[in-house]
Design an enzyme around this catalytic site. Sequence first.
Site, PDB file in Angstrom:
ATOM      1  N   HIS A  69      40.920  40.093  34.655  1.00  0.00           N
ATOM      2  CA  HIS A  69      42.362  39.932  34.093  1.00  0.00           C
ATOM      3  C   HIS A  69      42.773  41.535  33.472  1.00  0.00           C
ATOM      4  CE1 HIS A  69      45.557  39.261  31.439  1.00  0.00           C
ATOM      5  NE2 HIS A  69      46.109  39.383  32.817  1.00  0.00           N
ATOM      6  N   CYS A 106      46.524  41.308  50.486  1.00  0.00           N
ATOM      7  CA  CYS A 106      46.752  41.994  49.266  1.00  0.00           C
ATOM      8  C   CYS A 106      46.109  41.625  48.055  1.00  0.00           C
ATOM      9  CB  CYS A 106      48.190  40.889  48.620  1.00  0.00           C
ATOM     10  SG  CYS A 106      47.874  39.457  49.253  1.00  0.00           S
TER      11      CYS A 106
END
Length: 851
Positions: free
Chosen positions: A419, A793
Amino acid sequence: PREVKDQIESSLARVEKEMGKKFGDVNNPLLFSVRSGAAASMPGMMDTVLNLGLNQKTVDAMIKRSPEKEKFVLDSFRRFITMYSDVVMQTGREQYEHAIHDLKDKNKCKFDSDLTVANLRQLVAEFLQIYKTLAKEPFPEDPKAQLYSSINAVFRSWGNPRAVKYRQMYHITGLLGTAVNIQSMVFGNLNDRSATGVCFSRSPSDGRNFFYGEYLINAQGEDVVAGIRTPQQLGKELSLAWAKDNNIPEAERVSRYASMEESMPENYKTLCDIRDKLEHHYRDMQDMEFTVEDGRLWMLQCRNAKRTIRAAVRCAVEMVKEGLITEKEAVLRIDPMQVDHLLHPSFDPNAKIKAIAKGLAASPGAAVGQIVFNADDAQAWHAKGKAVIMVRTETSPEDLAGMAAAAGILTVRGGMTSHAAVVARGMGKTCVSGCGEILIKGKTMTIKGKTYKEGDFISLDGTKGLVIEGKVPLVSPSLKGDFETVIAWAQKYKRLGVRANADTPKDAQTAVTFGAEGVGLCRTEHMFFEGNRIDAMREMILAVDLKGREKALAKLLPIQREDFIGIFKAMGPRPVTIRLLDPPLHEFVPHEAKAQAALAAKIGLTPETVATRVKSLSEENPMLGHRGVRLGISYPEIYNMQVQAIMEAAVAVQKEGLAVVPEIMIPLIGKVEELTFSKANAVKTAEDVLARNPKHRVPYHVGTMIEVPRAAITADQIAKEADFFSFGTNDLTQMGCGFSRDDAGSFLGKYVELGLYKRDPFVSIDQEGVGELVRIAVQKGRSVKPNLKLGICGEHGGDPTSVDFCHRVGLNYVSCSPFRVPVAIVAAAHAAIEEEDRMIKERRAIANSKL
């Protein structure tokens, strides 16, 4: 092998004839240097042996024949003993260094060259004894034995740790090893009319077109790079500037540090002519090594110079202007991996640093700030005008506001696609992740026994993964001038589109500035963490029935709509792909009792109810759990609200004269039926919005992410429903390889080190496995819809090797973080130009085969 020995003996005879000397002859010996010569330049990584062929007999004979050269002969012999022992016998050179250091101290000598003949006699005798002790045998007297042992040692040095690490760092693969070059020796340490040096045809630091280099009188090549003596500048202009910077008086400069232009003017002029000749021949900046022996200049080697990205850009643009290279060649001179360095602040290269820890270079750049340990403090300190480095064990979406406020992020755990890493790259924030040597306790962190508390200054080098003590001066990036020119050339020659992953209007504007042609991924979940909107999101999640969820969603609708309006305006007419909610719901709710009680008071529930509901959301494997399209099927009202916000935003900007075509993307599809269900709801919601605005018929597309292997295998079925595919290669890698991207950092480094994977598959796409899933999906999808729009993506969209793969497999575009857009643009141009070059070569080969 016999054939190699035959080549060596044949070449040896030719060199003996050309030089008028004989290898191993006592009275007229031919001496050699043995050097590496790999196909890829690896400066300083492999080994070299100088002065080969010397032994006690040749040394004695040379001194007897030329007594005035005794110091030179003894100096050359002690160097050869050290090198042979270190490189060939692998004994190391520490004992030799200690011996010469002690001798210099005893005789009050500052430099090796200050040692007398008597000192050198003593040193050679000591070195021979050290060699016998370390090698457990006398120093070899047979020159042929020296030669073959040295050849094997240089071959062997291909596998030394520094060479292996260098190839890993620069992704040098596919080479079997190094060649070995054997050259006749010339001596820069013969006398004061001799010298040795290293030079560049242009500045390797900034690319300026001037002759840059250093040399030493009465020295050998190792002295220049070892830093034992202060090297002198080649040109007088540089010498004067150096003296000024180091407060050296002019009289001292001339007497001790005169430039080569002043001390050896004829050789300097010849060297300048050779510089021009070599650069024009190779049409690239050259790194050259030379020796002057008794007044005669000898060139030892040249190669294309290693250089900074700033130097590469300037050099490429200026060489096009000079007519040396074409625009396409200039683009190919720019390493896409290095482009990243131009887009972030960097440390002052002249600053002294103290690195205290090393982690993963998760997001490049440089950051300086005071340590804080949570997102709330990061925001509070930032509001007071303080630059902060947020230090966390790991980050979660709840830390987003703190990450946005921080100058840099440092985490104990997490890999390159954790993250912290992904979000930091998207924000253009410097991040060092996975720094396992940090121990966090409260508001302190301990590294190697030293404790740093909140408010202490540290610096982060996100390009190298370094944690540095204190404040390091920063240099701001600039994308103007030559770099703009290179990007314009790259855009001219690439065929693959380059979009950006952008979640806010600010991200979108940054992406446009860097050359993005659209938004390939807008992650709507990131929008919910700004300000107090997280409370409305949590209220929706914790609602016990549809009515409660719709009440909370009504609060979120205008917020989402305004976000989308901002992004549409920032992107103008460029396409924007918006991914509907993807993460599991438990990521949005508080897990600590105190935070749960505070939330309960805000939304009118009891703390017990909140705690029970939060617990019910927990999953054993949330990344494979209730997320993505599964949420949209369980709670279609969530996706309906988002589609309504998207379409109302599109209508609003169309009313202002801006034509947009929203691309609505449904994530985590595994079966076509999931897409059919969700698309039907999306279309109905979109059409309801348009029905309320009959004068503003906004076109839109509904597509999906291909990130589940089953979706790739059944892409022909899914293509019947989808207007476009976008490959979410982060999750496709996770599911395809069976790796948890948050946990794989503990072992993937070892996999790469052992060659099980060439690169971390979360950094560079696994072309044989995950890449094959992409190929299958491309082929199957376009078998149903030949003009199906295809993009990527995942984080791979900013990796040059992955961009090349996407070009070859036939995708329409790649999408990456805004600060990686220029990297992808240059990489896409490389892919197109190199493909064109391959086709030209293939056509020529076919034409020649018919002759």
